[in-house]
Design a protein around this motif. Structure first.
Motif, PDB file in Angstrom:
ATOM      1  N   TRP A  13       0.828  -1.207   0.000  1.00  0.00           N
ATOM      2  CA  TRP A  13       0.000   0.000   0.000  1.00  0.00           C
ATOM      3  C   TRP A  13       0.865   1.261   0.000  1.00  0.00           C
ATOM      4  O   TRP A  13       0.539   2.246  -0.677  1.00  0.00           O
ATOM      5  N   MET A  14       1.966   1.240   0.758  1.00  0.00           N
ATOM      6  CA  MET A  14       2.823   2.426   0.802  1.00  0.00           C
ATOM      7  C   MET A  14       3.520   2.649  -0.534  1.00  0.00           C
ATOM      8  O   MET A  14       3.685   3.801  -0.976  1.00  0.00           O
ATOM      9  N   GLU A  26      -3.308  15.582  -9.097  1.00  0.00           N
ATOM     10  CA  GLU A  26      -4.505  14.819  -9.475  1.00  0.00           C
ATOM     11  C   GLU A  26      -4.535  13.435  -8.841  1.00  0.00           C
ATOM     12  O   GLU A  26      -5.579  12.796  -8.803  1.00  0.00           O
ATOM     13  N   SER A  27      -3.390  12.969  -8.333  1.00  0.00           N
ATOM     14  CA  SER A  27      -3.336  11.639  -7.705  1.00  0.00           C
ATOM     15  C   SER A  27      -3.159  11.710  -6.199  1.00  0.00           C
ATOM     16  O   SER A  27      -2.960  10.688  -5.544  1.00  0.00           O
ATOM     17  N   TYR A  28      -3.236  12.907  -5.640  1.00  0.00           N
ATOM     18  CA  TYR A  28      -3.040  13.062  -4.196  1.00  0.00           C
ATOM     19  C   TYR A  28      -4.105  12.327  -3.384  1.00  0.00           C
ATOM     20  O   TYR A  28      -3.852  11.896  -2.260  1.00  0.00           O
ATOM     21  N   ASP A  29      -5.308  12.192  -3.936  1.00  0.00           N
ATOM     22  CA  ASP A  29      -6.338  11.467  -3.186  1.00  0.00           C
ATOM     23  C   ASP A  29      -5.934  10.007  -2.989  1.00  0.00           C
ATOM     24  O   ASP A  29      -6.060   9.450  -1.899  1.00  0.00           O
ATOM     25  N   PHE A  30      -5.396   9.387  -4.060  1.00  0.00           N
ATOM     26  CA  PHE A  30      -4.914   8.015  -3.945  1.00  0.00           C
ATOM     27  C   PHE A  30      -3.737   7.946  -2.967  1.00  0.00           C
ATOM     28  O   PHE A  30      -3.641   7.021  -2.155  1.00  0.00           O
ATOM     29  N   ALA A  31      -2.846   8.921  -3.060  1.00  0.00           N
ATOM     30  CA  ALA A  31      -1.654   8.918  -2.211  1.00  0.00           C
ATOM     31  C   ALA A  31      -2.039   8.950  -0.730  1.00  0.00           C
ATOM     32  O   ALA A  31      -1.535   8.159   0.082  1.00  0.00           O
ATOM     33  N   VAL A  32      -2.940   9.860  -0.369  1.00  0.00           N
ATOM     34  CA  VAL A  32      -3.342  10.004   1.025  1.00  0.00           C
ATOM     35  C   VAL A  32      -4.089   8.760   1.510  1.00  0.00           C
ATOM     36  O   VAL A  32      -3.825   8.245   2.606  1.00  0.00           O
ATOM     37  N   HIS A  33      -4.998   8.271   0.697  1.00  0.00           N
ATOM     38  CA  HIS A  33      -5.760   7.084   1.086  1.00  0.00           C
ATOM     39  C   HIS A  33      -4.850   5.880   1.267  1.00  0.00           C
ATOM     40  O   HIS A  33      -4.900   5.182   2.296  1.00  0.00           O
ATOM     41  N   HIS A  34      -4.000   5.614   0.278  1.00  0.00           N
ATOM     42  CA  HIS A  34      -3.137   4.427   0.332  1.00  0.00           C
ATOM     43  C   HIS A  34      -2.121   4.516   1.467  1.00  0.00           C
ATOM     44  O   HIS A  34      -1.818   3.520   2.132  1.00  0.00           O
ATOM     45  N   ALA A  35      -1.600   5.720   1.711  1.00  0.00           N
ATOM     46  CA  ALA A  35      -0.647   5.887   2.814  1.00  0.00           C
ATOM     47  C   ALA A  35      -1.333   5.658   4.151  1.00  0.00           C
ATOM     48  O   ALA A  35      -0.736   5.094   5.076  1.00  0.00           O
ATOM     49  N   GLY A  36      -2.590   6.083   4.267  1.00  0.00           N
ATOM     50  CA  GLY A  36      -3.342   5.839   5.496  1.00  0.00           C
ATOM     51  C   GLY A  36      -3.549   4.360   5.749  1.00  0.00           C
ATOM     52  O   GLY A  36      -3.395   3.879   6.883  1.00  0.00           O
ATOM     53  N   VAL A  37      -3.891   3.620   4.701  1.00  0.00           N
ATOM     54  CA  VAL A  37      -4.063   2.168   4.834  1.00  0.00           C
ATOM     55  C   VAL A  37      -2.727   1.510   5.202  1.00  0.00           C
ATOM     56  O   VAL A  37      -2.665   0.640   6.079  1.00  0.00           O
ATOM     57  N   ALA A  38      -1.655   1.925   4.535  1.00  0.00           N
ATOM     58  CA  ALA A  38      -0.329   1.363   4.813  1.00  0.00           C
ATOM     59  C   ALA A  38       0.072   1.586   6.264  1.00  0.00           C
ATOM     60  O   ALA A  38       0.609   0.693   6.931  1.00  0.00           O
ATOM     61  N   THR A  39      -0.198   2.775   6.767  1.00  0.00           N
ATOM     62  CA  THR A  39       0.151   3.109   8.149  1.00  0.00           C
ATOM     63  C   THR A  39      -0.665   2.273   9.124  1.00  0.00           C
ATOM     64  O   THR A  39      -0.123   1.731  10.097  1.00  0.00           O
ATOM     65  N   GLU A  40      -1.950   2.158   8.863  1.00  0.00           N
ATOM     66  CA  GLU A  40      -2.812   1.344   9.726  1.00  0.00           C
ATOM     67  C   GLU A  40      -2.337  -0.101   9.769  1.00  0.00           C
ATOM     68  O   GLU A  40      -2.263  -0.716  10.841  1.00  0.00           O
ATOM     69  N   HIS A  41      -1.997  -0.656   8.618  1.00  0.00           N
ATOM     70  CA  HIS A  41      -1.573  -2.059   8.575  1.00  0.00           C
ATOM     71  C   HIS A  41      -0.236  -2.264   9.291  1.00  0.00           C
ATOM     72  O   HIS A  41      -0.027  -3.306   9.927  1.00  0.00           O
ATOM     73  N   LEU A  42       0.660  -1.274   9.211  1.00  0.00           N
ATOM     74  CA  LEU A  42       1.944  -1.431   9.899  1.00  0.00           C
ATOM     75  C   LEU A  42       1.758  -1.341  11.414  1.00  0.00           C
ATOM     76  O   LEU A  42       2.384  -2.091  12.168  1.00  0.00           O
TER      77      LEU A  42
END
Length: 305
Positions: A13-14, A26-42
């Motif tokens: 995810w990160m 234009e891709s910042y929404d994906f970046a923020v969402h995916h980084a949030g998921v990556a952080t939660e999983h870690l």
């Protein structure tokens, strides 16, 4: 609920988050969402490595059964309910005090951004870089605790990671220094014309009591003017290890600061900048009965729980 699976998921995810970030606005929404998921999983990987029960919703009995190896008595594993990002953060901070450089107030925009994108495709692009960098700074100490090679985790984005983190830290240090300069100037305006004896009398009167939240403060020297200021924070029990037994100290509690105020120079520091103010962010031992401070959850002997 497998720690290794969560580590691998966080990495994937990160990597996707960083790839989206470099694509631009234009891709910042994906970046923020995916980084949030990556952080939660870690965060969950760290917790699950201690015990799987630490990542499940304690109100859901079937989930607790699966986490404790009694899944044969529960519904399907796919129905397991786990905690979210904020709860995972709270649990990790309690287990790793003073090692997580991101306070809960800084985490809130990250949780809001991740949920906003996931549920309603809403995010604030102007805040995306700051929110994204919060993830990076939160992940770093957890990687260290899990003994994960940062070169492998960040991969080809390591240089980008370093630049984003360094820039945010630099901005915070500049902001902290600006607060100190302003506070010193105000102190001089207020007390510069007084004699030393007169100033000491006035300062003793106005700095003797806390001005933040009642009963959860500790006196600390102000980094701007040297007067007595007060740190406010969250209070937790001090645990004593003796002969394999874990008990709650009857005479001490630990205050983890989230703010500071000095009545003499009006220096007021929030959690975000506290770490840039010398030792103000360090936890303080309070000589007190834990039950006088902690009334929102029962304290018990962990050895018998």
């Amino acid at each position: 609920m497998d720690a290794e699976q969560l580590k691998g998921s966080s990495h994937r995810w990160m990597s996707a988050a960083l790839a989206a970030f470099v694509e631009g606005l234009e891709s910042y929404d994906f970046a923020v969402h995916h980084a949030g998921v990556a952080t939660e999983h870690l965060l969950k990987a760290y917790l699950a490595g201690i015990h799987p029960a630490l990542i499940v919703d304690g109100r859901h009995f079937d989930s607790l059964l699966h986490a404790t190896g009694l899944g044969s008595h529960a519904g399907p594993l796919t129905k397991v309910k786990t905690i979210g990002l904020v709860d995972a953060y709270d649990r990790v901070v309690k287990l790793l005090p003073r090692k997580i450089p991101i306070d809960k107030k800084a985490l809130e925009p990250l949780a809001d951004a991740r949920n906003g994108v996931a549920h309603s495709a809403i995010h604030d692009s102007a805040q995306a870089e700051a929110v994204f960098t919060v993830c990076l700074r939160l992940v770093d100490p957890v990687l260290e605790e899990l003994k994960i090679d940062p070169n492998g985790y960040w991969g080809p984005f390591l240089v980008l990671h370093d630049k984003l983190v360094d820039e945010q830290v630099r901005q915070e240090r500049v902001a902290a220094e600006a607060l100190l300069v302003k506070a010193r100037s105000l102190f001089e305006q207020r007390f510069g014309h007084m004699s030393g004896k007169e100033r000491d009398v006035v300062l003793a009167a106005i700095t003797s009591k806390p001005m933040i939240t009642m009963s959860r403060e500790a006196p600390r020297e102000c980094p701007a003017c040297g007067s007595q200021g007060w740190v406010a924070g969250e209070v937790s029990a001090v645990h004593v290890y003796d002969g394999g037994q874990v008990t709650v100290s009857p005479k001490e509690v630990l205050l983890d600061p989230y703010g500071f105020h000095c009545a003499a120079c009006d220096l007021e520091v929030g959690a975000k900048l506290l770490m840039h103010m010398g030792d103000l962010a360090q936890s303080v031992f309070l000589d007190a009965d834990p039950h006088d401070y902690i009334d929102d959850e029962p304290l018990m002997d962990e050895a018998s729980s």
